[in-house]
Design an enzyme around this catalytic site. Structure first.
Site, mmCIF file in Angstrom:
data_model
loop_
_atom_site.group_PDB
_atom_site.id
_atom_site.type_symbol
_atom_site.label_atom_id
_atom_site.label_comp_id
_atom_site.label_asym_id
_atom_site.label_seq_id
_atom_site.Cartn_x
_atom_site.Cartn_y
_atom_site.Cartn_z
ATOM 1 N N ASP A 74 -5.252 18.734 17.695
ATOM 2 C CA ASP A 74 -4.275 19.593 17.049
ATOM 3 C C ASP A 74 -4.721 21.057 17.113
ATOM 4 O O ASP A 74 -5.910 21.357 17.011
ATOM 5 C CB ASP A 74 -4.135 19.148 15.588
ATOM 6 C CG ASP A 74 -3.107 19.939 14.820
ATOM 7 O OD1 ASP A 74 -1.924 19.869 15.185
ATOM 8 O OD2 ASP A 74 -3.497 20.628 13.858
ATOM 9 N N ASN A 87 0.810 -1.218 0.000
ATOM 10 C CA ASN A 87 0.000 0.000 0.000
ATOM 11 C C ASN A 87 0.850 1.278 0.000
ATOM 12 O O ASN A 87 0.323 2.368 0.242
ATOM 13 C CB ASN A 87 -0.974 0.017 1.194
ATOM 14 C CG ASN A 87 -0.268 0.033 2.549
ATOM 15 O OD1 ASN A 87 0.902 0.374 2.657
ATOM 16 N ND2 ASN A 87 -1.000 -0.327 3.595
ATOM 17 N N GLU A 137 -3.483 20.689 22.048
ATOM 18 C CA GLU A 137 -2.200 21.324 21.744
ATOM 19 C C GLU A 137 -2.337 22.818 22.037
ATOM 20 O O GLU A 137 -3.033 23.545 21.334
ATOM 21 C CB GLU A 137 -1.812 21.114 20.283
ATOM 22 C CG GLU A 137 -0.451 21.722 19.956
ATOM 23 C CD GLU A 137 -0.131 21.726 18.476
ATOM 24 O OE1 GLU A 137 1.062 21.762 18.127
ATOM 25 O OE2 GLU A 137 -1.077 21.715 17.662
ATOM 26 N N ASP A 193 3.056 2.412 8.030
ATOM 27 C CA ASP A 193 1.606 2.212 8.010
ATOM 28 C C ASP A 193 1.111 1.611 9.323
ATOM 29 O O ASP A 193 1.886 1.388 10.266
ATOM 30 C CB ASP A 193 1.205 1.330 6.820
ATOM 31 C CG ASP A 193 2.036 0.048 6.714
ATOM 32 O OD1 ASP A 193 2.481 -0.459 7.762
ATOM 33 O OD2 ASP A 193 2.253 -0.429 5.586
#
Length: 639
Positions: A346, A149, A375, A171
């Site tokens: 985030d 992939n 964050e 991955d």
């Protein structure tokens, strides 16, 4: 000819038994997206607004279902239909018909929709806390478990391991393959940077510019692979933390060229007519302090809060109730689907203040024992504390984020310089660390704060800009991170001394591939580390595994002493157990008169350093070598 027969074959999806584990695939026919694709019984959020998307789908505005239909809404784009269903029902497969005109004679789109059974005790799941140690992984750079992939036809960017900013092939399978390594190291939770689809042409590996919020990026694996990652962690009594992005999406997100309504994102006239991926771009000022500034101008407040992070990341408008509900539902869907144990959000302090507080409150009401860390990249404790739940500082402005945990960036600031400052001055060396904790009175809950020496956005702790691979300095820094108050977080590769300098060589340099994560790597630090790597690894492993089983370090009181001679001493104690930590940041040996520490010693006469197994008579002075830390267990030997 009626479209019924054709549509039955292309729209019917997800048999009930397979709905939990199936990978979300592309729909055919008029429907291109259904979000969310399924839901769960017994949810507090049981009035679910399902988004149907397809060419001119809004003409199918008559809805018939054995689910209770509460609202049907069109948007400014004719390609959306929003239908709110009451899903407070038993687990089963339910039928929905979207009709263009009369449902008996007109065109009909039949859809099967599953309400699933929740996992036992799902609503009361316990999130990560200070008993955990979090291992932060950048998945593209950690390990390539499935080379097939690495490049995917429908995704723009292909694998190129020779490019620092390219996709390297790490991955989800790579993470699963090395869970035993992380467990053996002593970490108890994984925080992976985002794994959702990011179809940018370049630099898509960081995955913060997401193009589909319901789909794992196929270069990382499938939705089912992500669920398996959670399952495998739980088998090891470990936790999974998702990196969630509320503030912005990617310009390649499928909605961006056909917004449901213009208010889905923040739009400006600043760059009108210019060639940007999505119209309406204006950059954020990045001045997060405007969020709390009582003297702020309206213009500054707007550009900081609503400006885009970069031109390829449209800023999401959380003040729009439809958008906010979409984000809440998507978050809950992932928590239920993957069995998440927490979220890292985030750019939390870039979000719209009121919108992000409502989002956080909704998640915490659904999961009262959950944990979310935001964050909060600020450089003042009062400003960071503003963002924690029940902050008395934020209460001055009648504001409450409902956010349980924040990130201790001021401690990170101190760590990046303190261990290079060998001679104590009034505000240098270990005084910086001491003063950081002095300001804990500003936090509503100083135990629920993320502490770290580095992450994927900062210079490597062992890099040329900081400690230059100096094992002794690393040991001092990690002794602090792993024994002080709060929730410790390690960045993958730090435990083998991995370097990197963002200032001179860019983000790719602090996000290097973990050696051994690829079949053709010359060094395998997972199984056969070099002598240098092993020295870092063994120290980290010893301290982490000691911490794992030491409750007093998880929840005990922090008792600290003003540093003398650049030597910092503190205790973790709970009235029963106690640990004495000594961090000598001086290059020279320091002799400690233990009479000064009688309060912390509390009559104990013996102790053992868990790092070296050295025994100490606490009736005598202790000599500590230069650039050395001691973690003295005061309970192993009794009094």
């Amino acid at each position: 000819m009626n479209k019924l027969v054709f549509l039955l074959s292309v729209v019917f999806y997800f048999a009930f038994a397979k709905a939990v584990t199936a990978q979300i695939t592309e729909l055919e026919g008029p429907l291109e997206h259904i979000e969310p694709r399924f839901w769960w019984s017994g949810m507090q959020h049981n009035e679910v607004e399902v988004l149907f998307y397809g060419e001119n789908i809004s003409k199918y505005d008559q809805v018939r279902s054995d689910l209770s239909v509460l609202h049907v809404r069109k948007t400014e784009s004719p390609n959306y239909l929003l239908v709110t269903f009451d899903m407070d029902l038993e687990p089963n497969t339910y039928q929905i018909e979207l009709c263009n005109g009369d449902c008996e004679e007109g065109d009909v789109i039949p859809i099967s929709y599953d309400i699933l059974k929740r996992e036992p005790e799902s609503s009361s799941r316990k999130g990560f806390d200070s008993s955990d140690a979090i291992y932060l992984i950048m998945p593209d750079r950690f390990a390539n478990g499935d080379p097939s992939n690495d490049s995917v036809d429908q995704m723009s960017e292909k694998a190129n391991r020779d490019l620092k900013g390219g996709r390297h092939g790490g991955d989800i399978q790579g993470m699963i393959d090395h869970l035993d390594y992380i467990d053996d190291l002593g970490a108890t939770a994984i925080w992976s940077t985002p794994l959702l689809e990011d179809n940018d042409e370049r630099y898509s590996y960081h995955t913060y510019a997401q193009s589909d919020l319901y789909r794992i990026d196929p270069r990382y694996g499938t939705n089912a692979d992500y669920k398996q990652l959670g399952d495998e962690l739980h088998k090891r009594d470990m936790k999974l933390i998702m990196d969630y992005v509320t503030n912005h999406w990617g310009a390649t997100h499928w909605m961006m060229q056909d917004l449901p309504m213009p208010t889905w994102i923040h739009q400006f006239d600043d760059n009108k007519g210019k060639d940007f991926p999505v119209a309406g771009y204006a950059n954020s000022s990045y001045r997060q302090t405007t969020q709390m500034d009582p003297h702020v101008s309206k213009r500054d407040a707007i550009y900081a809060e609503k400006g885009w992070f970069v031109s390829s990341m449209p800023d999401i408008n959380q003040s729009d109730p439809t958008v906010l509900n979409y984000l809440i539902q998507n978050t809950i869907w992932w928590i239920e689907y993957a069995g998440l144990d927490g979220l890292r959000v985030d750019t939390y302090s870039y979000n719209e203040k009121e919108g992000i507080a409502k989002w956080t409150k909704a998640i915490m009401e659904e999961y009262p024992n959950f944990n979310i860390v935001g964050e909060t990249w600020l450089h003042d404790q009062a400003q960071i504390a503003y963002w924690q739940k029940d902050s008395k500082i934020a209460a001055i402005q009648e504001y409450n984020t409902h956010l349980p945990s924040v990130m201790d960036f001021t401690l990170h600031d101190a760590i990046t310089s303190a261990f290079n400052e060998n001679d104590q001055q009034w505000d240098k060396g270990m005084i910086k660390v001491y003063e950081n904790f002095v300001n804990d009175f500003l936090y509503p809950n100083s135990d629920n704060i993320l502490v770290f020496a580095g992450n994927h956005d900062t210079n490597r702790i062992n890099g040329s800009g900081l400690y230059q691979g100096d094992l002794a300095k690393y040991q001092l820094a990690m002794t602090l991170v792993l024994t002080t108050r709060g929730i410790p977080q390690l960045y993958y590769g730090d435990e083998i001394g991995m370097g990197g300098n963002r200032d001179t060589d860019g983000d790719g340099d602090i996000r290097r591939d973990f050696p051994g994560g690829w079949n053709d790597d010359e060094v395998d630090a997972f199984k056969n580390p070099t002598l240098e790597q092993k020295a870092f690894q063994e120290f980290t492993k010893k301290l982490l595994n000691y911490r794992k089983n030491k409750e007093v370090i998880h929840h005990g009181k922090l008792l600290q002493y003003v540093p003398e001679n650049n030597c910092y001493v503190y205790f973790r104690e709970n009235g029963v157990d106690s640990v004495m930590v000594i961090i000598n940041n001086n290059t020279e040996e320091v002799t400690l008169d233990l009479k000064r520490f009688e309060e912390g010693l509390a009559g104990r006469k013996k102790g053992q350093d868990i790092l070296t197994n050295e025994l100490f008579d606490l009736n005598k002075n202790i000599k500590v070598q230069g650039k050395t830390s001691l973690v003295i267990d005061l309970d192993k030997l009794g009094s």
